[in-house]
Write a protein that holds these residues in place. Sequence first.
Motif, PDB file in Angstrom:
ATOM      1  N   ASN A   1      -0.169   6.535   1.479  1.00  0.00           N
ATOM      2  CA  ASN A   1      -1.178   5.996   0.385  1.00  0.00           C
ATOM      3  C   ASN A   1      -2.037   6.318   0.124  1.00  0.00           C
ATOM      4  OD1 ASN A   1      -2.732   6.551   2.824  1.00  0.00           O
ATOM      5  ND2 ASN A   1      -3.026   4.062   3.402  1.00  0.00           N
ATOM      6  N   GLY A   2      -2.326   7.594   0.319  1.00  0.00           N
ATOM      7  CA  GLY A   2      -3.096   8.642  -0.733  1.00  0.00           C
ATOM      8  C   GLY A   2      -4.353   9.273   0.043  1.00  0.00           C
ATOM      9  N   GLN A   3      -4.484   8.350   1.221  1.00  0.00           N
ATOM     10  CA  GLN A   3      -5.290   9.076   1.910  1.00  0.00           C
ATOM     11  C   GLN A   3      -5.361   9.945   2.605  1.00  0.00           C
ATOM     12  OE1 GLN A   3      -8.149   7.554   2.681  1.00  0.00           O
ATOM     13  NE2 GLN A   3      -7.242   5.783   2.075  1.00  0.00           N
ATOM     14  N   LYS A   4      -6.764  11.164   2.982  1.00  0.00           N
ATOM     15  CA  LYS A   4      -6.586  12.177   3.310  1.00  0.00           C
ATOM     16  C   LYS A   4      -7.312  12.786   4.709  1.00  0.00           C
ATOM     17  CE  LYS A   4      -7.736  17.174   1.736  1.00  0.00           C
ATOM     18  NZ  LYS A   4      -8.757  17.722   0.572  1.00  0.00           N
ATOM     19  N   SER A   5      -6.322  13.489   5.673  1.00  0.00           N
ATOM     20  CA  SER A   5      -6.942  13.752   6.925  1.00  0.00           C
ATOM     21  C   SER A   5      -7.084  15.306   7.021  1.00  0.00           C
ATOM     22  CB  SER A   5      -6.521  12.715   7.555  1.00  0.00           C
ATOM     23  OG  SER A   5      -4.783  12.768   7.915  1.00  0.00           O
TER      24      SER A   5
END
Length: 250
Positions: free
Chosen positions: A82-86
Amino acid sequence: HGCGHVNVKFDPFMYLSLPISDKCNSLDDCLDLFCEEELLAGDEQWYCPKCKTHVNATKKIDLFMLPPILIIHLKRFKFSMNGQKSKIDRSIRYPLDDWNLKNMKKSESGIYPLYDLYAISHHKGNVASGHYTAHAKNRFDGKWYNFNDSQCHRVDPLKEQLGSGSSAYCLFYNRVERVPQANGRHLEKKTVIRRQSISRPELWPHLQRAKAAEWKSVRTNDHVWDNVLEDDDDEEQNEKYNHGLSRITE
């Protein structure tokens, strides 16, 4: 897979970006994952020039030649579907000395691929905010130093727990040379860190070693020295020898 066509392509590299998975505990694990065979299917099908269509195929990366200076980038930042960066904070072990890549190098030619670590770039924090620090080994005294903004001080690698951790982001390795001696015997010596610059293209990692002259500086326990010179009576060459600047072309 359909016609059995095999396509082999050689690509130069400036550094290796190694993935980190939940099964990776060491730098060797990350390198094994990088070289693991990958299936190209679905939206990632490969276009076969023989079949003239997209087909399922397998892709594999192998290391054919290795540079004098090997730079490793650990891929600690990732994007979700979903495009979340971690950030991946998994602790990874990495060798400080004698990292042997003989089993990973496919070519039989070239210099034996044995590497010593000379610098580490650390990232502490998360994707929103973080801080970069570094550890580096002094080429003259052989000691490790910590660099944190304007501060620099000598450290004990054991107390600093160098060799493992979750903050190591980029690792800089220097190859160990086998240096021919005057009596014909070969001894392994630790190489002095080579400085990469515009005026020293032979040390750029992406160049083929066969096309470039080598600068070989090696260090004994307490001083810097080069390969045995052909003419010990040459005053100018001896001066270069004493300062570790002699150029050796193979």
